[in-house]
Design a protein around this motif. Structure first.
Motif, PDB file in Angstrom:
ATOM      1  N   GLN A  80       0.791  -1.182   0.201  1.00  0.00           N
ATOM      2  CA  GLN A  80       0.483   0.545   0.094  1.00  0.00           C
ATOM      3  C   GLN A  80       0.982   1.174  -0.307  1.00  0.00           C
ATOM      4  OE1 GLN A  80      -2.739  -1.097   3.125  1.00  0.00           O
ATOM      5  NE2 GLN A  80      -4.139  -0.231   2.153  1.00  0.00           N
ATOM      6  N   SER A  81       1.816   1.592   0.268  1.00  0.00           N
ATOM      7  CA  SER A  81       2.592   2.394   0.794  1.00  0.00           C
ATOM      8  C   SER A  81       3.039   2.489  -0.132  1.00  0.00           C
ATOM      9  CB  SER A  81       4.096   2.131   2.047  1.00  0.00           C
ATOM     10  OG  SER A  81       4.635   2.885   1.953  1.00  0.00           O
ATOM     11  N   ALA A 121       0.723   4.283  -3.012  1.00  0.00           N
ATOM     12  CA  ALA A 121       0.491   5.216  -2.945  1.00  0.00           C
ATOM     13  C   ALA A 121       1.541   6.232  -3.002  1.00  0.00           C
ATOM     14  CB  ALA A 121      -0.241   5.389  -1.243  1.00  0.00           C
ATOM     15  N   ARG A 122       2.182   5.519  -2.922  1.00  0.00           N
ATOM     16  CA  ARG A 122       3.785   6.683  -3.716  1.00  0.00           C
ATOM     17  C   ARG A 122       3.880   6.974  -5.039  1.00  0.00           C
ATOM     18  NH1 ARG A 122       9.170   6.465  -3.634  1.00  0.00           N
ATOM     19  NH2 ARG A 122       8.754   4.223  -3.511  1.00  0.00           N
ATOM     20  N   ARG A 180       0.463   7.020   7.023  1.00  0.00           N
ATOM     21  CA  ARG A 180      -0.555   6.935   6.406  1.00  0.00           C
ATOM     22  C   ARG A 180      -1.357   8.391   6.358  1.00  0.00           C
ATOM     23  NH1 ARG A 180      -4.591   2.631   7.323  1.00  0.00           N
ATOM     24  NH2 ARG A 180      -6.581   3.614   6.641  1.00  0.00           N
ATOM     25  N   PHE A 188      -0.514  10.668   3.654  1.00  0.00           N
ATOM     26  CA  PHE A 188      -1.112  10.171   2.446  1.00  0.00           C
ATOM     27  C   PHE A 188      -2.070  10.658   1.574  1.00  0.00           C
ATOM     28  CE2 PHE A 188       2.092   5.626   1.960  1.00  0.00           C
ATOM     29  CZ  PHE A 188       3.056   6.234   0.780  1.00  0.00           C
ATOM     30  N   GLU A 189      -3.314  10.372   3.316  1.00  0.00           N
ATOM     31  CA  GLU A 189      -4.000  10.634   3.767  1.00  0.00           C
ATOM     32  C   GLU A 189      -4.636  12.046   2.924  1.00  0.00           C
ATOM     33  OE1 GLU A 189      -6.050   6.901   6.065  1.00  0.00           O
ATOM     34  OE2 GLU A 189      -5.798   8.941   6.901  1.00  0.00           O
ATOM     35  N   VAL A 248      -5.313  10.612  -0.993  1.00  0.00           N
ATOM     36  CA  VAL A 248      -5.349   9.067  -0.727  1.00  0.00           C
ATOM     37  C   VAL A 248      -6.044   8.057  -0.147  1.00  0.00           C
ATOM     38  CG1 VAL A 248      -3.758   7.163  -0.289  1.00  0.00           C
ATOM     39  CG2 VAL A 248      -2.257   8.378  -1.329  1.00  0.00           C
ATOM     40  N   PHE A 263      -7.223   4.393   1.632  1.00  0.00           N
ATOM     41  CA  PHE A 263      -6.649   2.993   1.731  1.00  0.00           C
ATOM     42  C   PHE A 263      -8.315   2.228   2.076  1.00  0.00           C
ATOM     43  CE2 PHE A 263      -3.581   5.800   3.539  1.00  0.00           C
ATOM     44  CZ  PHE A 263      -1.983   5.168   3.310  1.00  0.00           C
ATOM     45  N   VAL A 306      -4.923   0.656  -2.558  1.00  0.00           N
ATOM     46  CA  VAL A 306      -5.664   1.919  -2.398  1.00  0.00           C
ATOM     47  C   VAL A 306      -6.327   2.971  -3.587  1.00  0.00           C
ATOM     48  CG1 VAL A 306      -3.470   2.542  -0.810  1.00  0.00           C
ATOM     49  CG2 VAL A 306      -3.115   2.880  -3.201  1.00  0.00           C
TER      50      VAL A 306
END
Length: 81
Positions: A9-10, A13-14, A54, A57-58, A62, A64, A74
């Motif tokens: 997920q990381s 997301a990136r 997190r 990202f949010e 982003v 999740f 994501v």
């Protein structure tokens, strides 16, 4: 646990944000080395570290997606037109 995010997920997301690890480090306040170790699965970060990642990202848009039989994921938050 809400703050748990996976390595995949990381990375995803990136990718969605076109962020480097430096960008994520700047946005989250987490050292780049910690992010690299997490994404390479060489260490398991503390809960507060994952929460900082997190949250960054949010804040950037982003969302999740929880595990639903097809795996967690994501996506980018939809913006209203």
């Amino acid at each position: 646990m809400k703050d748990a995010i996976s390595v995949e997920q990381s990375r995803a997301a990136r990718g969605l944000l076109n962020w480097s690890r430096d960008d994520l480090a700047a946005a989250s306040g987490v050292p780049k080395r910690t992010i690299a170790d997490f994404e390479l699965a060489t260490t398991a970060p503390r809960s507060r570290t994952l929460q900082a990642i997190r949250t960054a990202f949010e804040a950037a848009g982003v969302e999740f997606i929880p595990e639903n039989g097809g795996g967690a994921g994501v996506r980018l938050r939809r913006t209203s037109a």
